[in-house]
Write a protein that holds these residues in place. Structure first.
Motif, PDB file in Angstrom:
ATOM      1  N   TYR A   6       0.782  -1.292  -0.074  1.00  0.00           N
ATOM      2  CA  TYR A   6       0.048  -0.106   0.209  1.00  0.00           C
ATOM      3  C   TYR A   6       0.818   1.237  -0.157  1.00  0.00           C
ATOM      4  O   TYR A   6       0.513   2.132  -0.626  1.00  0.00           O
ATOM      5  CB  TYR A   6      -0.987  -0.045   1.145  1.00  0.00           C
ATOM      6  CG  TYR A   6      -1.911   1.135   1.602  1.00  0.00           C
ATOM      7  CD1 TYR A   6      -2.889   1.407   0.633  1.00  0.00           C
ATOM      8  CD2 TYR A   6      -1.437   2.190   2.536  1.00  0.00           C
ATOM      9  CE1 TYR A   6      -3.675   2.556   0.549  1.00  0.00           C
ATOM     10  CE2 TYR A   6      -2.008   3.220   2.444  1.00  0.00           C
ATOM     11  CZ  TYR A   6      -3.340   3.549   1.775  1.00  0.00           C
ATOM     12  OH  TYR A   6      -3.887   4.669   1.801  1.00  0.00           O
ATOM     13  N   GLU A   7       2.089   1.113   0.796  1.00  0.00           N
ATOM     14  CA  GLU A   7       2.877   2.525   0.761  1.00  0.00           C
ATOM     15  C   GLU A   7       3.526   2.581  -0.336  1.00  0.00           C
ATOM     16  O   GLU A   7       3.486   3.771  -0.888  1.00  0.00           O
ATOM     17  CB  GLU A   7       3.983   2.144   1.847  1.00  0.00           C
ATOM     18  CG  GLU A   7       3.484   2.485   3.433  1.00  0.00           C
ATOM     19  CD  GLU A   7       4.724   2.140   4.312  1.00  0.00           C
ATOM     20  OE1 GLU A   7       5.886   2.415   3.842  1.00  0.00           O
ATOM     21  OE2 GLU A   7       4.270   1.842   5.567  1.00  0.00           O
TER      22      GLU A   7
ATOM     23  N   LYS B 127       1.135   4.221  -2.798  1.00  0.00           N
ATOM     24  CA  LYS B 127       0.775   5.516  -2.547  1.00  0.00           C
ATOM     25  C   LYS B 127       1.908   6.362  -2.804  1.00  0.00           C
ATOM     26  O   LYS B 127       1.566   7.728  -3.062  1.00  0.00           O
ATOM     27  CB  LYS B 127       0.380   5.714  -0.890  1.00  0.00           C
ATOM     28  CG  LYS B 127      -0.240   6.917  -0.382  1.00  0.00           C
ATOM     29  CD  LYS B 127      -0.733   6.654   0.933  1.00  0.00           C
ATOM     30  CE  LYS B 127       0.492   6.594   1.882  1.00  0.00           C
ATOM     31  NZ  LYS B 127      -0.115   6.840   3.336  1.00  0.00           N
ATOM     32  N   GLU B 128       3.231   6.050  -2.765  1.00  0.00           N
ATOM     33  CA  GLU B 128       4.277   6.886  -3.049  1.00  0.00           C
ATOM     34  C   GLU B 128       4.618   7.122  -4.313  1.00  0.00           C
ATOM     35  O   GLU B 128       5.658   7.661  -4.883  1.00  0.00           O
ATOM     36  CB  GLU B 128       5.470   6.406  -2.079  1.00  0.00           C
ATOM     37  CG  GLU B 128       5.180   6.568  -0.653  1.00  0.00           C
ATOM     38  CD  GLU B 128       6.160   5.715   0.017  1.00  0.00           C
ATOM     39  OE1 GLU B 128       7.172   5.166  -0.393  1.00  0.00           O
ATOM     40  OE2 GLU B 128       6.091   5.522   1.583  1.00  0.00           O
TER      41      GLU B 128
ATOM     42  N   GLU C 119     -12.064   3.120  -5.252  1.00  0.00           N
ATOM     43  CA  GLU C 119     -11.091   3.148  -6.282  1.00  0.00           C
ATOM     44  C   GLU C 119     -12.072   3.290  -7.671  1.00  0.00           C
ATOM     45  O   GLU C 119     -12.280   2.383  -8.076  1.00  0.00           O
ATOM     46  CB  GLU C 119     -10.288   2.125  -6.272  1.00  0.00           C
ATOM     47  CG  GLU C 119      -9.113   1.580  -4.880  1.00  0.00           C
ATOM     48  CD  GLU C 119      -8.648   0.620  -5.126  1.00  0.00           C
ATOM     49  OE1 GLU C 119      -8.531  -0.274  -6.044  1.00  0.00           O
ATOM     50  OE2 GLU C 119      -8.098   0.317  -4.114  1.00  0.00           O
TER      51      GLU C 119
END
Length: 642
Positions: free
Chosen positions: A404-405, A408-409, A590
């Motif tokens: 997820y990180e 997102k990044e 989403e």
């Protein structure tokens, strides 16, 4: 240029984060877990029965297995790497594992290609299991490719890198494209853009606009000009579709990749198949047989033997070396001969790094479904390109990302999206869609495609007599409450699932069983959550509650949104599942995923969901308003009263 290099280095860090997360999730499922626990997670089949084995394409050993315990779900699928094991005491241990690749996957059976020449004795005699394996090779190839792009030692790759990432502008020539009568105006314009592009061209458009058809015509144009071509896509299925369409156009295409990962209907286009059909293959087979014979003879000599035996063994090993060298040379000649007649090579993005393509470069590299491939994967074929052409839809599903990180990044942003944003003059949108009538298309057109999309006249016939093309059946106030599955924590809604089946049954009877059968209309059921998919499958395929639906089982597909990417059905129903007092809708927020769901239907789309939960989200509020505006809104209470 420094900024571009820093961006790529940052992307590499995100890729490593994804790699670590994917591996961690895999280990969490496998380490210190029992067979029973792995079965629950769908990553192990046990016990399985070996039904039959045979020698398949390219002299590879193929086996068919059936699982005897069919209660659990499954994460297996075509193209996945697996490992066979035995639970018999005398065969315990890693040395008795055999790796394989899944050719065909069904609910309770699989056909696989073993990575061994002979069927081990323990596989024939003992109780077997199959584990899903972690695919580390793909990450390694993506990392290698990104590092090569960062280095920029190949001047053409460095130039493409700087253009794709917006450091430099793309250039165009006066090369033209002869308009094709098989294409509509926007498709012809896209082909003209590709022909004139010297560096990069992007073709994008919603489902049903003929992106693949447009690519095939452009590839045909490239081949007619004598250009060397490589076509790629993130998935094996997308590559195989391209190969099938190219072969239909009479373009000699060679599919690079493991035959187990290739659709059966295009097996003859694989390198393995073409090698087997080559006139010199019999000689190659003979040399391989001789190699094995000399090797067997050499191994007969044990430790205690005299000078004569030693000399004899040395002679045998010399013959082994000679035969191997001759076989290698003959194999290289066969491959060279096949490549001379090949007009187009085809592979997955990661497959572009495979040995047969080593050292080759191409005038044009085409990447289909480019919005679904990680940037690092897209660089693999681009390393071989003088010019790159992307096709896809960045308003449909993004790449699947475990971290997820990392998503997102920035890992979720593809090279396809970056190319459109940073060099908009390289992009052309296809504007005429052939799948769905205007009522179904309208919301996506307003929300994602700036109202530029048009429904082709053929879609006017995409109707079911007496049925409105789009409906939302609102379950608000009916106490259709969502629940969590204990093991997976996936969301399901038992009452909504049952109502969905009842409504589908009602529709089939209303339209006419004979009408469905005669027209061979297909039916799709989408649920956003795995638990709801499993529940719907159980109600329709396994229970006797809906005998009419069970009789239609060969025409009904039930899957998640992701499972329907790239597909269409005549009648599509979506069980939106979420219903709670807090307005929580999870990953239903989403929007791109929902765009996929609502653009699968060809004749009729039915959404079933709780407006009081879903309309707290702006996207669903707009969707509900659209359905109301076009007259497709209904309340579940109407059906209760009926």
């Amino acid at each position: 240029m420094d900024q571009v290099i820093e961006e790529l280095k940052y992307g590499l860090k995100l890729l490593k984060k994804e790699w670590q997360e994917d591996l961690a999730q895999y280990k969490a499922k496998f380490l210190n877990t029992t067979i029973a626990e792995r079965k629950k997670q769908g990553i192990t089949w046990h016990p399985v029965q070996l039904k039959k084995s045979k020698i398949g394409m390219g002299e590879r050993l193929i086996v068919e297995i059936e699982r005897l315990d069919a209660d659990q779900g499954s994460a297996f699928g075509s193209g996945k790497s697996v490992s066979f094991f035995s639970t018999h005491d005398s065969y315990q241990g890693q040395q008795n594992r055999v790796k394989a690749v899944v050719n065909q996957f069904r609910k309770n059976s699989m056909i696989l290609t073993l990575q061994t020449d002979e069927l081990p004795e323990w596989m024939e005699k003992n109780r077997l299991g199959v584990d899903l394996l972690f695919d580390e090779a793909s990450y390694r190839e993506m990392e290698i490719a990104t590092k090569q792009v960062i280095k920029g030692e190949n001047r053409r790759v460095a130039a493409l890198r700087d253009i794709l990432l917006g450091e430099d502008k793309a250039s165009f020539s006066n090369q033209s494209f002869q308009n094709s009568s098989e294409l509509n105006p926007s498709q012809n314009e896209a082909c003209a853009l590709i022909a004139s592009a010297q560096d990069v061209a992007v073709v994008h458009g919603p489902p049903g606009t003929g992106k693949t058809t447009t690519l095939v015509q452009s590839i045909k144009d490239s081949v007619s000009k004598g250009e060397s071509v490589l076509v790629c896509a993130p998935s094996n299925a997308a590559v195989d579709l391209l190969v099938e369409k190219l072969v239909d156009q009479g373009i000699e295409t060679t599919r690079i990749g493991h035959p187990a990962r290739v659709e059966e209907k295009i097996l003859n286009q694989t390198l393995d198949a073409k090698e087997v059909l080559h006139e010199s293959y019999r000689d190659l087979k003979k040399l391989r047989k001789e190699t094995n014979q000399y090797l067997s003879l050499a191994k007969q000599y044990k430790r205690n033997f005299g000078p004569q035996e030693r000399a004899q063994r040395k002679l045998m090993y010399a013959e082994v070396s000679r035969c191997r060298e001759a076989a290698k040379s003959l194999e290289e000649y066969i491959q060279y001969d096949i490549f001379q007649t090949t007009k187009v090579f085809a592979s997955t993005l990661v497959g572009a790094s495979s040995f047969p393509l080593k050292g080759l470069s191409f005038d044009v590299v085409y990447i289909d479904e480019a919005a679904q491939g990680l940037e690092a994967a897209a660089w693999i074929p681009i390393l071989k390109a003088k010019k790159v052409v992307f096709a896809g839809d960045h308003f449909q599903l993004p790449p699947t990302i475990k971290s997820y990180e990392a998503a997102k990044e920035g890992l979720a942003e593809t090279l396809f999206e970056k190319a459109i944003k940073r060099n908009p003059n390289t992009a052309k949108m296809l504007e005429l869609q052939y799948r769905m009538p205007e009522a179904i298309m309208g919301f996506s057109n307003e929300t994602f495609y700036n109202d530029k999309l048009q429904a082709a006249s053929v879609t006017e016939s995409h109707v079911i007599t007496g049925q409105y093309p789009i409906e939302w059946i609102d379950t608000a106030g009916a106490s259709f409450s969502e629940q969590k599955e204990e093991e997976s924590l996936s969301t399901f809604n038992a009452k909504e699932a049952r109502f969905t089946c009842e409504h589908l049954n009602r529709l089939i009877l209303e339209i006419g069983v004979g009408v469905f059968k005669e027209n061979e209309w297909t039916i799709g059921l989408i649920a956003p959550y795995g638990a709801q998919v499993r529940l719907l499958k159980s109600l329709i395929f396994e229970s006797y509650d809906f005998p009419n639906l069970k009789a239609f089982s060969d025409m009904i597909t039930i899957d998640t949104v992701d499972g329907f990417q790239g597909q269409e059905r005549d009648l599509m129903m979506i069980s939106l599942t979420r219903s709670n007092d807090d307005g929580e809708i999870g990953f239903l927020s989403e929007e791109r995923r929902m765009n996929v769901a609502i653009t699968r239907a060809k004749k009729k789309l039915v959404l079933i969901g709780d407006s009081s939960t879903l309309a707290s989200n702006k996207f669903f509020d707009r969707l509900l308003s659209y359905v109301e505006k076009v007259g497709g809104y209904k309340s579940v209470w109407e059906f209760f009263e009926a």
